[in-house]
Design an enzyme around this catalytic site. Structure first.
Site, short mmCIF file in Angstrom:
data_model
loop_
_atom_site.label_atom_id
_atom_site.label_comp_id
_atom_site.label_asym_id
_atom_site.label_seq_id
_atom_site.Cartn_x
_atom_site.Cartn_y
_atom_site.Cartn_z
N GLU A 137 0.84 -1.20 0.00
CA GLU A 137 0.00 0.00 0.00
C GLU A 137 0.87 1.25 0.00
O GLU A 137 1.94 1.27 0.60
CB GLU A 137 -0.91 0.03 1.23
N HIS A 176 1.79 -6.36 7.76
CA HIS A 176 1.30 -5.50 6.69
C HIS A 176 1.31 -4.08 7.21
O HIS A 176 1.52 -3.85 8.39
CB HIS A 176 -0.11 -5.93 6.29
N HIS A 222 3.49 -17.51 16.67
CA HIS A 222 2.49 -18.07 15.78
C HIS A 222 1.21 -17.25 15.71
O HIS A 222 0.64 -16.87 16.72
CB HIS A 222 2.11 -19.49 16.23
N HIS A 266 0.45 -4.88 12.28
CA HIS A 266 -0.10 -4.03 11.24
C HIS A 266 0.40 -2.61 11.45
O HIS A 266 0.11 -2.00 12.47
CB HIS A 266 -1.63 -4.07 11.23
#
Length: 186
Positions: A47, A72, A89, A94
């Site tokens: 992005e 992300h 895990h 973000h």
């Protein structure tokens, strides 16, 4: 799987790092030396901000990104994972987000728009967003932190919490060596 993002950026992966063949790395990502990226991890830097630019996702040396982790960033914001850090895990990081060095993020935890100080521990199933966690803080399992004000109620890291984090890092560092050896056999 290594992929370009729509801007044409490809991940840059140090030759000593191990990336499982089921992991997906897409875009402007820098993976430093001796990093372990486990099965089904997804790291995606694709992005852009309003100016059409993006910061990278950086995974620091000797860190491990375990099975099913997602990293992300919103609108091209920086995501930096410091050296010697373990993301357990199925956690989600973000961005924008900065995770310091020698940090442990427990299973299924979510980090968003935050800074995690060096040496901190975020235990399992916790949510940390919109705040700056000072160095050497311990956030207990299932804790939700949504502001700097909420941090005042959280105790600092215990020696036992740090010991566990270091043992996970050591084990995963050995996995890098073993998997790289296996990878070189093919």
């Amino acid at each position: 799987m290594i992929r370009k993002n729509p801007s044409g950026d490809l991940p840059v992966i140090h030759e000593s790092a191990y990336v499982d063949n089921t992991a997906i790395l897409c875009g402007k990502i820098i993976v430093e030396e001796n990093v372990f990226i486990g099965p089904y991890a997804v790291i995606r830097a694709d992005e852009v901000n309003e100016q059409g630019e993006m910061e990278p996702i950086v995974i620091g040396a000797n860190s491990n990104i375990q099975d099913g982790v997602v990293i992300h960033s919103k609108a091209g914001g920086l995501v930096k994972i410091g050296a010697n850090t373990s993301i357990a895990h199925r956690s989600i990081v973000h961005g924008p987000c900065i995770v310091g060095e020698n940090v442990f993020i427990g299973f299924n935890s979510v980090l968003f728009d935050c800074v995690i100080g060096n040496g901190s521990v975020v235990r399992h199933n916790s949510v940390v967003e919109h705040c700056e966690v000072p160095a050497y803080f311990h956030i207990p399992s299932t804790t939700n932190v949504h502001s700097n004000q909420e941090l005042g109620k959280i105790a600092q890291v215990s020696p036992q919490a740090s010991d566990f984090s270091e043992s996970v890092l050591k084990a995963n560092h050995e996995l890098v060596k073993g998997y790289k050896k296996l990878q070189n056999e093919f």
